[in-house]
Design a protein around this motif. Structure first.
Motif, PDB file in Angstrom:
ATOM      1  N   PHE A 150       4.402  -3.140  28.581  1.00 29.09           N
ATOM      2  CA  PHE A 150       5.623  -2.586  28.011  1.00 29.09           C
ATOM      3  C   PHE A 150       6.684  -3.649  27.719  1.00 29.09           C
ATOM      4  O   PHE A 150       7.841  -3.316  27.472  1.00 29.09           O
ATOM      5  N   ALA A 151       6.311  -4.926  27.748  1.00 31.09           N
ATOM      6  CA  ALA A 151       7.274  -5.996  27.491  1.00 31.09           C
ATOM      7  C   ALA A 151       6.569  -7.172  26.838  1.00 31.09           C
ATOM      8  O   ALA A 151       5.350  -7.344  26.974  1.00 31.09           O
ATOM      9  N   CYS A 152       7.317  -7.987  26.114  1.00 32.28           N
ATOM     10  CA  CYS A 152       6.773  -9.226  25.558  1.00 32.28           C
ATOM     11  C   CYS A 152       6.584 -10.226  26.694  1.00 32.28           C
ATOM     12  O   CYS A 152       7.488 -10.414  27.525  1.00 32.28           O
ATOM     13  N   GLN A 153       5.456 -10.870  26.737  1.00 32.71           N
ATOM     14  CA  GLN A 153       5.146 -11.789  27.817  1.00 32.71           C
ATOM     15  C   GLN A 153       5.375 -13.248  27.441  1.00 32.71           C
ATOM     16  O   GLN A 153       5.445 -14.111  28.312  1.00 32.71           O
ATOM     17  N   ASP A 154       5.497 -13.528  26.162  1.00 33.59           N
ATOM     18  CA  ASP A 154       5.774 -14.892  25.721  1.00 33.59           C
ATOM     19  C   ASP A 154       6.476 -14.852  24.377  1.00 33.59           C
ATOM     20  O   ASP A 154       6.636 -13.789  23.770  1.00 33.59           O
ATOM     21  N   GLY A 155       6.934 -16.010  23.933  1.00 37.16           N
ATOM     22  CA  GLY A 155       7.644 -16.083  22.667  1.00 37.16           C
ATOM     23  C   GLY A 155       9.105 -15.695  22.796  1.00 37.16           C
ATOM     24  O   GLY A 155       9.613 -15.463  23.909  1.00 37.16           O
ATOM     25  N   PRO A 156       9.828 -15.599  21.677  1.00 40.23           N
ATOM     26  CA  PRO A 156      11.271 -15.317  21.699  1.00 40.23           C
ATOM     27  C   PRO A 156      11.630 -13.989  22.357  1.00 40.23           C
ATOM     28  O   PRO A 156      12.753 -13.818  22.833  1.00 40.23           O
ATOM     29  N   GLY A 157      10.692 -13.037  22.389  1.00 41.94           N
ATOM     30  CA  GLY A 157      10.986 -11.727  22.970  1.00 41.94           C
ATOM     31  C   GLY A 157      10.724 -11.621  24.456  1.00 41.94           C
ATOM     32  O   GLY A 157      10.959 -10.557  25.050  1.00 41.94           O
TER      33      GLY A 157
END
Length: 373
Positions: free
Chosen positions: A291-298
């Motif tokens: 339910f969440a971005c694990q890498d990158g800008p997010g």
């Protein structure tokens, strides 16, 4: 989360229900962006109605199903600058706001919408939770209060996109107001124009809210006012996830990350709310991962979030102690899972430790073992 009487979100560390208020002597740079103004009573109530309606199904689905609902209350008689949530056994999940919160100089309708989404994030945002508070081993409350950074992340990643999805004219106007580098964050994150413009509006609201957070932090612990910016990210890295309020630049970084994260929550479950409820565990972290971005800008910034949590050694620091930094008194807490956190006293208070080893903030003439003279 156990018998939590008040989870405050109006102080810089998230550990107190006390309120803050007043005004900051800032330059013209602190004026509200985009010609915004504080919400009227009708607008504030309408925003709360809409935010609560977005997530009423989550409360209804929470275990035991059908026994929870979300409510809100504005104290129109209080001049305190206060916004917090209440989570009690057998009662509604409640968002409470004071009149003073609505009328503080840097408040705008956009900031109010974002901060009410932040409050909702304490109920719905999921892992990581405020594990330092007494736990509810049965999960009977249906949720646990999310950490401050997680509530910020939820506000811009999940709540505002739902709240503003159909407000296309306002989204387009805000997107046009951003400078090219800020717009590029959104055009890189999303392929369609509607999502890019919605992202742009959220970024503009995030910048306003970051300034609001900074002014309130300075009121609690006086120091130089340094407004957070898109191009000055917080580069610090915590050893363990911070449950309380991060610094204002870190908070803006988190709001921006949420805005550009294309991974949105689905369903009516609370991400990571699995046994042991409200506590850190590998199972909770894994359950929340989709339910969440694990890498990158997010991805959630490391200035407050540490995905690979390690135990903190509190043997030398102790569980709590009085500290003084730059003349400001406070209480330092140490927890093996949540790490080191600080609660800062008001300007007219000092930290004292009672005979049984409990540290807290008091008026200078108060004996912690005997009460007021």
């Amino acid at each position: 989360m156990g018998k939590v009487d008040d989870i405050s979100t109006d102080r810089t560390d998230g550990n107190s229900a006390a309120t803050i208020g007043g005004t900051v002597d800032a330059s013209a740079d602190s004026a509200p962006l985009a010609g915004e103004r504080p919400p009227t009573r009708e607008e504030a109530e309408a925003i709360l109605d809409r935010v609560v309606a977005l997530y009423q199904d989550h409360a209804a689905a929470a275990n035991p199903a059908g026994t929870h609902r979300i409510s809100w209350r504005i104290d129109w008689d209080s001049d305190a600058v206060s916004a917090h949530v209440l989570l009690k056994p057998g009662e509604d999940w409640t968002v409470e706001v004071s009149k003073g919160y609505l009328t503080v100089s840097s408040m705008t309708t956009e900031v109010f919408a974002l901060t009410m989404c932040h409050e909702m994030g304490h109920f719905i945002g999921g892992f990581p939770f405020k594990t330092s508070r007494s736990g509810d081993s049965t999960g009977a409350l249906g949720t646990s209060v999310s950490a401050e950074g997680q509530a910020d992340y939820f506000a811009t990643k999940d709540c505002l996109p739902r709240l503003w999805a159909n407000e296309t004219a306002a989204n387009a106007a805000a997107f046009a107001e951003l400078d090219p580098s800020a717009r590029e964050r959104c055009t890189t994150a999303y392929s369609d124009l509607a999502s890019q413009q919605l992202c742009g509006r959220i970024l503009l609201a995030s910048l306003q809210t970051g300034r609001f957070y900074e002014e309130q932090a300075v009121l609690q612990a006086p120091r130089e006012l340094v407004y957070p910016r898109f191009d000055t990210p917080d580069t610090t890295e915590v050893a363990v996830t911070k449950e309380g309020h991060p610094p204002s630049q870190c908070r803006l970084d988190t709001l921006v990350a949420g805005a550009v994260c294309s991974v949105k929550a689905t369903g009516t479950g609370i991400p990571g709310f699995v046994p042991p409820y409200g506590e850190y565990s590998d199972a909770s972290e894994e359950a929340a991962r989709p339910f969440a971005c694990q890498d990158g800008p997010g991805a959630r910034p490391r200035c407050w979030f540490q995905p690979d949590t390690v135990a903190t050694d509190c043997s030398e620091l102790g569980q709590q102690a009085c500290v003084v930094e730059d003349g400001v008194h406070g209480v330092r807490y140490c927890d093996a899972t949540s790490g080191v956190a600080y609660y800062w006293c008001f300007q007219d208070e000092v930290c004292k430790t009672s005979g049984d080893g409990v540290s807290d903030c008091y008026a200078p003439d108060v004996d912690p073992d005997e009460g007021s003279p």
